[in-house]
Design an enzyme around this catalytic site. Structure first.
Site, PDB file in Angstrom:
ATOM      1  CG  ASP A 183      24.781  10.024  35.071  1.00 40.86           C
ATOM      2  OD1 ASP A 183      24.108   8.993  35.186  1.00 40.86           O
ATOM      3  OD2 ASP A 183      26.037  10.030  35.087  1.00 40.86           O
ATOM      4  CD  GLU A 267      21.189   6.589  36.701  1.00 37.83           C
ATOM      5  OE1 GLU A 267      21.260   5.539  36.043  1.00 37.83           O
ATOM      6  OE2 GLU A 267      22.190   7.175  37.145  1.00 37.83           O
ATOM      7  CB  CYS A 320      22.960   5.339  21.208  1.00 36.48           C
ATOM      8  SG  CYS A 320      23.355   6.670  20.037  1.00 36.48           S
ATOM      9  CB  CYS A 338      26.253   4.952  18.795  1.00 36.35           C
ATOM     10  SG  CYS A 338      24.898   3.911  18.179  1.00 36.35           S
ATOM     11  CG  ASP A 347      29.399  10.522  33.688  1.00 35.31           C
ATOM     12  OD1 ASP A 347      29.048   9.325  33.725  1.00 35.31           O
ATOM     13  OD2 ASP A 347      30.415  10.947  34.265  1.00 35.31           O
TER      14      ASP A 347
END
Length: 387
Positions: A183, A267, A320, A338, A347
């Site tokens: 990430d 990503e 989550c 969560c 991250d």
């Protein structure tokens, strides 16, 4: 295997003068060819460019002969490559096909010798055609082998040689670990699904005060004067230092990832769109996300590593990792909490989701062994996937 060694040169004043003339000859020839073939009724053709170069340019500009003939001759190949890319983008109906541009002095000056007989390396010295003395190099070749070509470039008053060699010494170092999710961010350059965090690499931010000072000094100088040229060179060298420091960190990270993991999931960031955010534009550009992606891709190809790019709309930060529930996660919320009781850094949670996404995507794309045997076909695993 062909590998490029980029090394800084230490030329004498006479050698630097020759290199400057070679860069100028190549730039002038390229501009003359582009000017001629940009006229109405004159279409670009490599077959037509060569006679024009021999019969017109080399006769009209006799000083081309002061440097190796391949310096100016190779400008035809470079321009032909530029036109091929232009026509390809026009055919693809791109918004900005990018017509070849005229070259400017002191902006990406370079020339190439693409014939092995025109150059050679001996220890820490480089020989190029029509230069009587050998040029000293700051260091020797990292990979030795047969020299295929050399490209000499000038950046911020310094000369660099990119020497392409055919070598058998390269060891790809097959990765040991299975997979990792990465990430990317501004606060931290990268967070790995293993929990490792790579600190932010804000080199421009660190040098901004010194850069402003040198740019103010340049603005006070009379344009065209020697002091203006000296101040301009000072600004260029600081920019070059920032660039080198940034690339050093990115090379270290990309090399570590491709040496360690067999599958890397990132990503598919829309960097050009992210830079439009004026509050974060400088930090995003300073991080070098696009350069890091480029380095990971070509190093992964060397080592047989699979790189997977998750869809840019995949909610890696909002999901989550424990139960899969999607939450609203504004940028100021740095922890995923969560209802299922899962609490994790934002991250790190995103990196773990990316790792899982990549493995799931890879499993879905693997060929069915039974069907492959029945059809008599063999499947080959993809190396770079955009999912």
């Amino acid at each position: 295997m062909l590998i490029a060694n980029k090394i800084e040169l230490r030329p004498t004043p006479e050698q630097a003068d020759y290199l400057n003339r070679a860069c100028g000859s190549r730039r002038h020839c390229d501009n003359q060819l582009l000017h001629y073939f940009s006229q109405d009724g004159v279409k670009w053709s490599k077959a037509a460019a060569y006679p024009y170069y021999i019969q017109v340019l080399r006769v009209q500009f006799s000083w081309y002969a002061e440097v190796s003939s391949r310096v100016t001759r190779n400008a035809i190949d470079d321009l032909d490559n530029a036109f091929k890319h232009f026509f390809r983008r026009v055919k693809a109906k791109a918004n900005k096909p990018g017509y070849p541009r005229f070259k400017k002095k002191d902006l990406h000056d370079s020339f190439a010798l693409r014939e092995s007989g025109k150059c050679d390396v001996d220890g820490r010295t480089l020989r190029i055609e029509k230069l009587k003395t050998r040029i000293k190099m700051r260091q020797g070749l990292r990979f030795t082998g047969q020299t295929k070509q050399v490209t000499i470039s000038k950046r911020a008053g310094r000369f660099y040689a990119s020497i392409l060699v055919d070598t058998d010494e390269y060891n790809p170092h097959a990765p040991e670990h299975a997979s990792v999710g990465v990430d990317l961010g501004i606060k931290d350059l990268a967070t790995l699904s293993t929990g490792e965090v790579i600190p932010a690499n804000q080199r421009l931010k660190k040098h901004l005060k010194y850069l402003k000072r040198r740019q103010r000094n340049l603005s006070r100088k009379v344009k065209g004067s020697r002091r203006s040229a000296k101040a301009k060179l000072s600004v260029a060298r600081l920019h070059q230092r920032i660039s080198h420091q940034r690339k050093a960190v990115l090379h270290e990270l990309s090399d570590k990832l491709t040496r360690t993991y067999q599958v890397i999931t990132l990503e598919d960031l829309n960097v050009s769109g992210m830079i439009k955010n004026h509050c974060l534009a400088r930090a995003i550009a300073d991080a070098g996300f696009g350069e890091l992606r480029r380095q990971i891709e070509y190093k992964a190809a060397w080592r047989g590593v699979t790189v997977i790019f998750a869809n840019r709309f995949y909610p890696s930060s909002k999901t989550c990792h424990a139960c899969g529930k999607i939450h609203d996660m504004p940028l100021n919320q740095r922890t995923m909490a969560c209802d299922c009781g899962h609490v994790m850094d934002r991250d790190l949670n995103a990196a773990k989701n990316l790792d899982r996404y990549g493995l799931d995507r890879l499993d879905a794309l693997r060929p069915d062994v039974k069907r492959t045997q029945e059809s008599g076909k063999t499947g080959s695993p993809a190396r770079v996937l955009t999912a």
